[in-house]
Design an enzyme around this catalytic site. Sequence first.
Site, mmCIF file in Angstrom:
data_model
loop_
_atom_site.group_PDB
_atom_site.id
_atom_site.type_symbol
_atom_site.label_atom_id
_atom_site.label_comp_id
_atom_site.label_asym_id
_atom_site.label_seq_id
_atom_site.Cartn_x
_atom_site.Cartn_y
_atom_site.Cartn_z
ATOM 1 N N LYS A 144 -17.527 18.178 -22.173
ATOM 2 C CA LYS A 144 -17.552 16.801 -22.674
ATOM 3 C C LYS A 144 -16.249 16.556 -23.423
ATOM 4 C CE LYS A 144 -21.249 14.984 -24.531
ATOM 5 N NZ LYS A 144 -22.333 14.644 -25.504
ATOM 6 N N GLY A 190 -19.938 12.580 -15.194
ATOM 7 C CA GLY A 190 -20.651 11.598 -15.999
ATOM 8 C C GLY A 190 -19.774 11.024 -17.078
ATOM 9 N N PHE A 244 -18.644 7.430 -25.668
ATOM 10 C CA PHE A 244 -17.551 8.083 -26.380
ATOM 11 C C PHE A 244 -16.939 9.268 -25.641
ATOM 12 C CE2 PHE A 244 -20.317 6.595 -30.020
ATOM 13 C CZ PHE A 244 -19.557 5.454 -30.251
ATOM 14 N N GLY A 245 -17.566 9.711 -24.556
ATOM 15 C CA GLY A 245 -17.064 10.909 -23.897
ATOM 16 C C GLY A 245 -17.216 10.886 -22.395
ATOM 17 N N ASP A 269 -32.744 11.018 -29.273
ATOM 18 C CA ASP A 269 -32.207 10.310 -28.103
ATOM 19 C C ASP A 269 -32.722 10.946 -26.818
ATOM 20 O OD1 ASP A 269 -30.777 8.370 -26.732
ATOM 21 O OD2 ASP A 269 -28.910 9.511 -26.728
ATOM 22 N N GLY A 290 -20.135 8.601 -20.930
ATOM 23 C CA GLY A 290 -20.887 7.878 -21.941
ATOM 24 C C GLY A 290 -19.971 6.985 -22.740
#
Length: 494
Positions: free
Chosen positions: A196, A176, A180-181, A290, A178
């Site tokens: 992460k 996966g 920032f990571g 979130d 995102g």
Amino acid sequence: MSPMRAAAPEKGGRGVPNEAHAGLSLHGQNAARRQAITELLFFSSVGDLYRCQKICATWKIDPMDPSCCDYDKRTPLHLAASEGCYSVAQWLIDDCGVEVNPVDRFNRTPLEDAVRGDHGEVVALLSSQGGRVMSKEGQLIDLSDSHLSGNVRIFGELDPEWEIDPKAIKFEQKVGEGEFGIVYRADYLGTPVAVKVLKDNGAVALGDFRTELNVLQKLHHPHCVQFFGAVTKSSPYMIVTEFMGCGSLADLFKDRVTLSTRRCVQLALECARGIAYLHNHHPLSIIHRDLKPANLMIGGGPIEAVSDPNARRTLLHELGVLKIADFGLSKSLKLQMQRGGGGGMAQPELQRTDEAFGGGGPPQPSYKMTGETGSYRYMAPEVFRHELYNHKVDQYSFAMIAYQLFEGAAPFWLMDPIEAAKLASQHGTRPKWGESHGISRRIPDPVKALVERCWAGDYEARPEFTEVITTLEGVLKALPRDAPAAEGGCCSIM
């Protein structure tokens, strides 16, 4: 007690002065300038560095000016420190040259506010610039000489117990990514883990990383992902957690997997149990902010079972456990529970954290936190409108996720996420049961009623998660058991 409404500028920049102010009277100029200072204080508290710079440049406001504060003599640096806004605090100190140790009406300095908020990175910044705290005798002293010194862990301290040697991590595959990571499946000392890896060392990315690290090391619950450790002594920074072999609810929705009604209730119940733990965490309550399908993971059982279709099917539909992940946008606050007249808990209110440190300033009923935090489709209306809000933003997100879980389609599935958030926040519109035609199933009436209470426009009307758990447990007991997944009795692929 209901939170007071704050006059917050909109995202588009309303309230930032322009040339139209040039013709104002002296009185009008003073009033408008005072409003600009108020907005500077607000944007300092939410970490909006661009708008802080814009306001100062347009109105020629010097943050060093003694008048640049609120009624309680709290300066922009006080507010940035109390909310952990590293980039604004750094700008105020390095570029504006503000006093590092201004004292507000409660005899508190910015360093003390950062300590009380557990913002280790801001504590380190202020300490390096000569930041001090006020002693009981009214003297400015070093943090190390204060009773507050044990209340914060500074990011980057020597040899934290959770520090992991990156050489012990063997990366296997990317699972996966995102903003920032990047998340990888990896092996850590023979155990499958999720890692992460921070791909951006900017202030915002580091802020999210530090927030998540700070929260994860405090969590111990079967419905929150287990924290193994982190890499903070070398770049790239990493967070290592347990590997959830079945992926997230978002993956399940993407693969168009249909779960039984009983399994949907079970997963919703496990999510509710995890959030109830967060909201009632001591000494600081944790608001996730979130919650979305991508942050609700499913796993458990032997990791090797994921490569076996039948075993994975059993994990997805029967035995897999749901766990909450991704705490980069979470917020830790003191949650004071007040007893109601009926013997149960009344509505909780977010208070300043003075009670956790032996007293201080007067309690305040609610917090102004960063607007538009989280994912639009699952975002509470009060967040989208940049209003005061409390922990019950998570109830709203839970309701939208539960709707998707039972309905088989995302809320407002024909709209893009921003349009969906506008419809919910500006017009009070909510998804309708059965309108998606996603899954043909009879949804228990108590579930529908519960979801509708959780997405109420007035967040005070939303139930606590302890009540959500009680309701879902009752529904689960009333539902017949599914046939084993291996026999194809509880699920199908759409």
